[in-house]
Every structure is written in structure tokens, then in C-alpha cells.
Design a protein around this motif. Structure first.
Motif, short mmCIF file in Angstrom:
data_model
loop_
_atom_site.label_atom_id
_atom_site.label_comp_id
_atom_site.label_asym_id
_atom_site.label_seq_id
_atom_site.Cartn_x
_atom_site.Cartn_y
_atom_site.Cartn_z
N GLU A 1 1.44 -1.32 0.32
CA GLU A 1 0.11 0.02 -0.17
C GLU A 1 0.80 0.87 0.18
N ALA A 2 2.03 1.40 0.74
CA ALA A 2 2.87 2.53 1.04
C ALA A 2 3.37 2.69 -0.31
N MET A 3 4.52 1.66 -1.08
CA MET A 3 4.28 1.82 -2.77
C MET A 3 3.43 2.58 -3.33
N GLN A 4 2.14 1.55 -3.59
CA GLN A 4 1.07 2.10 -4.19
C GLN A 4 0.48 4.10 -3.99
N SER A 5 0.56 4.37 -3.16
CA SER A 5 0.50 6.20 -2.24
C SER A 5 1.45 6.09 -2.95
N LEU A 6 2.69 6.16 -2.90
CA LEU A 6 4.08 6.60 -3.62
C LEU A 6 4.28 6.86 -4.41
N VAL A 7 3.69 5.43 -5.54
CA VAL A 7 4.13 6.35 -6.81
C VAL A 7 3.15 6.60 -7.55
N ALA A 8 1.53 6.88 -6.86
CA ALA A 8 0.19 8.06 -7.45
C ALA A 8 0.24 8.81 -6.47
N ASP A 9 1.45 9.62 -5.91
CA ASP A 9 1.81 11.32 -5.58
C ASP A 9 2.76 11.55 -6.94
N ALA A 10 3.52 10.55 -7.41
CA ALA A 10 4.97 11.12 -7.57
C ALA A 10 3.94 11.37 -8.80
N ARG A 11 3.16 10.62 -9.44
CA ARG A 11 2.40 11.08 -10.60
C ARG A 11 1.91 11.87 -11.06
N ALA A 12 1.36 12.02 -10.29
CA ALA A 12 0.09 13.36 -9.63
C ALA A 12 0.71 14.33 -10.08
N ARG A 13 2.39 14.33 -9.23
CA ARG A 13 3.47 15.40 -9.88
C ARG A 13 3.97 15.45 -10.84
N GLY A 14 3.42 14.72 -12.00
CA GLY A 14 4.21 15.10 -13.31
C GLY A 14 5.37 13.99 -13.83
N ALA A 15 5.72 13.47 -12.17
CA ALA A 15 6.87 12.20 -13.11
C ALA A 15 6.42 11.43 -13.72
N ALA A 16 7.79 10.72 -14.22
CA ALA A 16 7.05 9.55 -15.20
C ALA A 16 7.96 8.03 -14.96
N VAL A 17 7.22 7.40 -14.97
CA VAL A 17 6.99 5.93 -14.73
C VAL A 17 7.31 5.27 -15.37
N LEU A 18 8.93 4.64 -15.42
CA LEU A 18 9.17 4.26 -16.98
C LEU A 18 9.60 2.81 -16.68
N CYS A 19 9.31 2.10 -15.81
CA CYS A 19 8.60 0.90 -15.52
C CYS A 19 7.86 0.05 -14.15
N GLY A 20 7.46 -0.93 -14.22
CA GLY A 20 6.53 -1.01 -12.85
C GLY A 20 5.81 -0.13 -12.80
#
Ligand code: NAD
Length: 487
Positions: free
Chosen positions: A340-359
Motif C-alpha cells: 500500500e505504501a508503494m502504491q501511494s508513493l507512486v500515485a503521488d509522484a505521478r500526480a506531480r508530473g513524474a514519469a513511471v518508466l517501468c513497473g
């Protein structure tokens, strides 16, 4: 046949109090769950208030004699512990994989390396020296002696369940202290196995006691007891601060090995691609659930694209699966809280304009599996860049100048480890002097050996484990001045 079909193969979970292994026998119990399958396969007994008090009384009683044992005797027991660790490592490792999730080879490495930690403490405890201070008068002799502080309470985490418990037990017992240890309820087999090893090595009853329960209830009770003189904790900064407050209110000594968010500085003169591949493999270890894991990646503008390609090439191709499967390179996270912690960290980064390159998400099916994830250009104030991820999510960002990257690396309250990749001696010197961290490692991973001190600064803790510093937290200094005549 594994532990789920043959429970006999798994450690017989128990409390260990005053030299006896104590089974549930009507006590409260909790499930132990395999993080690779989500299946509960064993039950862990909790200590009652009376059990905790019995453990404290036993440790107190044992201290009265253990404190006076010769270092040779303590050393001999620690050497026997090292031998038993080597003998039993395969079985202990398998049980760690079952209740913690890490790949079997990593679990075996964790346990086997502890034989060295036990030996280091066996050697160093014979060198707990004091000193003689030159007197002002010939009839006077002035000495500084170092004595064990007393009964200790230790709280150890689930990410390295054998290593963390062994290091605290070896340091306390080697110094002449006795110990009540609360291990990690999520992954308990390693600590019970450790208690059996000390028992079989001839440690007298009461010197080491192992208890389980609701963490805050157990730690609150033990820290409040006047019997306990020192606490040692490895875990999150938030919990560390609350335990430190309890201990501080009673002026109790503490060693705190807490969280980190370790910066990695990759300069453009580094061997960029080998560094990227090396870091991807390092980050894989224990699925990133390592307090000193490289976790904020700053890469020089001129090296950025090459680094990302090489890192993502290794990281995205990792074989994720059950730690017992020989082909597995990365196991599950230890419990669902981390997913759950990983999901929420990734969601926050995405919402702030970061690009998820894999996973970027949990893997389908049973178990706590999260995909190895690389996130590019997460802003410095995003949660991923400010909160310890403690999982397989890697933020990578660019930097332009050394001053800039030092300011960004030092901007967080954490100060555990830091990693530098450069072929310039001048850069290595400059940044290792300026990084605010308890440990700096340059062009490799050179941390956590028996002979080297491990510890952080700032919110990452206080005190060191390992190295010649290892007993410092368990000893008090006494000054003795004697005169051959009354003046
Ligand atoms: P958590 O903070 O709930 O627990 C961390 C550890 O502390 C666990 O072993 C837990 O049993 C213990 N703990 C919690 N409350 C306690 C209390 N009041 N008294 C005594 N022990 C207590 O977090 P978690 O979800 O289990 O783990 C994730 C976080 O823990 C990570 O973000 C990481 O910072 C930290 N952690 C750090 C290390 C380390 O090596 N420094 C190891 C494990 C966990």
C-alpha cells in the motif's frame, strides 16, 4: 513438502524466558503469514504481563552474575554461537524465506554472515579496555574502567530478522549485559532460532529472553521498568522517536538505528553503465526493504540518459516471485502495508508530473508482490523523494553542479547512508566530507561488515553497531582513583 503442508519443518515458535522455551499454552496468539502466498501457516504466542515481568526479573537476576564473568567465558560462548549459526544456517534461512519473503540465497547470506558478527564480538569483547591517567602525586593511581550498563531491552525489525537480533544480542551479552528482546512478530522464526542457538551454546538462563506481543504494549512495559537501563531499537524514525521519548523521560541510554532515504550521487566522470547495473542489483536486495538501501538517485545531466537506460534494463527484467523458487531474483514485500505504501508513493509522484518508466503497481495474484519500479523526475518535494520508500520503487532525477546536488542530498532530516560514483579523487573527497550521513560508500557497497560501524546521524538515529564502537552503547565509564596512603 514445505511448512504449509508440514508444520514440523517450520520453527517451533515460542517465548524464551529464564532459559526455557514457553509455548502458547492458552496465551494470546497471532498468525504468521507467508508473504509470497498470503497464507497463514503458523501461530506466534504473545507474552502476558506476567511473562514480561518474569523475563525482566530473570534478566535482572542473571545480570548479577553475568556482569562478573570473564570476557574469555563470554567470548567462548559467542564463538560457539558462531559455529552453530554456520551449522544451522540452511534451515534458518528457509524459514526466513517462508515468513519474511526474501529469496533463499539472500536469507542464507544474511544468516551465514552472522557467524562473522558473532566472532567479531567474541574477539572484541576481550578488548574492552579502560585506561590509566597519569596522577598528580606518586602515591595515587587513577583508572578509567568500563562496566556493563545493566539489563537492556531490544526491539528488532523484520527486514533482517536474524542479523538484527544477533547483532544486538552479541553486543549486549559480549559487554556483560543481559537482555530482553522483542523480535518482529511478522517474521519471528529467526529470533526463536537465535534463542535456541544461544541456549545450546551454553548461555546461562536469564541472560537472553525473547518475548512477543503488541509492539507498543511490550515496549511501553519494558521501557517503563526500572530494571531496564538501556534500550536498542531498529525500525522506523517515527517509532524510534516515540521509544526515545519514553526512555528519555527516565534517563535511559539508547541506541537507535532508524530510517534513511539514502542519496546516490552519480557524477559524469563515473563508470556510468556499470554503476547503474550494480545499483540496480543492490536495490533489488530484500525488495528494497533495507534501511541503508540506495533510494534517491541524483545523476549528472551528462550521464542521465545512459544511467537510466542501463538501470532500467536490469531492473525491469528482474524475475519476481516466491523466494523459495531458485530462479527468483526479487521476492514479495514482507507485508501488505508495504504494498500500500508503494502504491501511494507512486500515485503521488505521478500526480506531480513524474514519469513511471517501468513497473508502477502491485503484481496480479496472491502475495505481496510489487513490480520493480523506476520513476523519472519526481520533484524533490514529492513524497517519493522525501519519505523513506522501503521498497522497490526508485526515483531518478538530474543534477547540474556539485554544490546543487550536495544541497539536495542533505535537504532531508535523514542521515544514514550515502553513495557516490565518481572517478575523481577530488570529488570523492569533497562530497564525502560534506554529505550529512553516518556512512558514505564510494564506487561500491562497502557497508554493514562486522568490523565497520553502522549507524546514522540526524533523524536516522544515534550510536553505532559493529566495528570497535559496538560495545560503546552497552558500557558505562567509571573513574577510580586510589591512593596508597591517607594524605
Ligand atoms: P512500523 O514503524 O510499524 O514498524 C517498524 C518496526 O518497529 C517493526 O519491526 C515493528 O514491530 C516495530 N515497532 C512498531 N511499533 C513499535 C513500538 N511501539 N515499540 C516497539 N517496536 C515497534 O513500520 P512497518 O510498516 O513495519 O515497517 C516500515 C517502516 O519501518 C519503514 O518505513 C522503515 O522506515 C522502517 N523499518 C526500518 C528498519 C531499519 O532497518 N532501520 C527495519 C524495518 C523497518
Amino acid at each position: 513438502m514445505d511448512a504449509q503442508t508440514n508444520p514440523e519443518a517450520y520453527e517451533q515458535l515460542a517465548l524464551y524466558i529464564d532459559g526455557e522455551f514457553v509455548a502458547a499454552d492458552g496465551r494470546r496468539e497471532q498468525d504468521v503469514v507467508n508473504p509470497a502466498t498470503g497464507v497463514a501457516f503458523a501461530r506466534l504466542p504473545h507474552a502476558s504481563r506476567q511473562d514480561l515481568d518474569r523475563a525482566l526479573a530473570a534478566a535482572d537476576r542473571a545480570f548479577q552474575s553475568w556482569r562478573h564473568t570473564s570476557p574469555m567465558e563470554r567470548s567462548a560462548i559467542l564463538r560457539r554461537v558462531a559455529g552453530l549459526i554456520r551449522e544451522r544456517a540452511p534451515a534458518i534461512a528457509r524459514n526466513i524465506t517462508l515468513d519474511q519473503g526474501k529469496p533463499l540465497a539472500e536469507a542464507l547470506q544474511e544468516v551465514s554472515s552472522c557467524a562473522e558478527h558473532a566472532e567479531w564480538h567474541a574477539e572484541e569483547c576481550r578488548r574492552i579496555y579502560g585506561r590509566v591517567i597519569p596522577p598528580r602525586s606518586e602515591s595515587v593511581r587513577q583508572m578509567v574502567i568500563r562496566q556493563p550498563i545493566g539489563v537492556c531491552a531490544a526491539f528488532t525489525p523484520w527486514n533482517f530478522p536474524f542479523n538484527q537480533a544477533l547483532r544486538k544480542a552479541a553486543a549486549a551479552l559480549g559487554a556483560g549485559c543481559t537482555l530482553v528482546l522483542k523480535g518482529p512478530e511478522d517474521s519471528p522464526s529467526a529470533v526463536v532460532a537465535l534463542a535456541r542457538i544461544f541456549h545450546d551454546a551454553g548461555l546461562p538462563p536469564g541472560c537472553l529472553n525473547v518475548v512477543w506481543g503488541v509492539p507498543a504494549e511490550v515496549s511501553g512495559h519494558l521501557i517503563a521498568s526500572p530494571i531496564v537501563r538501556k534500550i536498542s531499537f531498529t525500525g522506523s524514525t517515527a517509532v524510534g522517536k516515540s521509544l526515545a521519548a519514553l526512555a528519555g523521560a527516565q534517563m535511559k541510554r539508547m541506541t537507535m538505528e532508524l530510517g534513511g532515504h539514502s542519496p546516490v550521487l552519480v557524477f559524469d566522470d563515473a563508470d556510468v553503465e556499470p554503476a547503474a547495473r550494480f545499483l540496480a542489483r543492490t536495490k533489488t536486495r530484500n525488495a528494497g526493504q533495507v534501511c541503508m538501501a540506495p533510494s534517491r538517485f541524483f545523476v549528472h545531466d551528462k550521464a542521465y540518459d545512459r544511467f537510466l537506460d542501463a538501470f532500467t534494463g536490469v531492473y525491469a527484467g528482474l524475475r519476481v516471485g516466491d523466494g523459495l523458487a531458485p530462479q527468483t531474483q526479487m521476492g514479495p514485500l514482507a507485508h501488505d502495508r508495504r504494498v500500500e505504501a508503494m502504491q501511494s508513493l507512486v500515485a503521488d509522484a505521478r500526480a506531480r508530473g513524474a514519469a513511471v518508466l517501468c513497473g508502477g503497481d502491485r503484481l496480479a495474484g496472491a502475495g505481496n508482490f510489487f513490480a520493480p519500479t523506476v520513476v523519472a523526475n519526481a520533484p524533490d518535494d514529492s513524497r517519493l523523494m522525501t519519505e523513506e520508500p522501503f521498497g522497490p520503487v526508485v526515483p531518478v532525477t538530474r543534477f547540474g553542479s556539485t554544490d546543487e546536488v550536495l544541497a539536495r542530498a542533505n535537504a532531508l532530516p535523514y542521515g544514514l547512508a550515502s553513495y557516490v560514483f565518481t572517478n575523481s579523487l577530488a570529488t570523492a573527497h569533497h562530497v564525502s566530507n560534506r554529505l550529512e550521513a553516518g556512512m558514505v560508500t564510494i564506487n561500491h557497497f562497502g557497508l554493514a561488515l562486522a568490523e565497520t560501524p553502522l549507524g546514522g546521524v540526524k533523524d536516522s538515529g544515534m550510536g553505532s553497531e559493529g566495528g570497535t564502537e559496538t560495545f560503546d552503547g552497552y558500557l558505562v565509564t567509571k573513574f577510580v582513583s586510589e591512593s596508597s596512603r591517607v594524605p
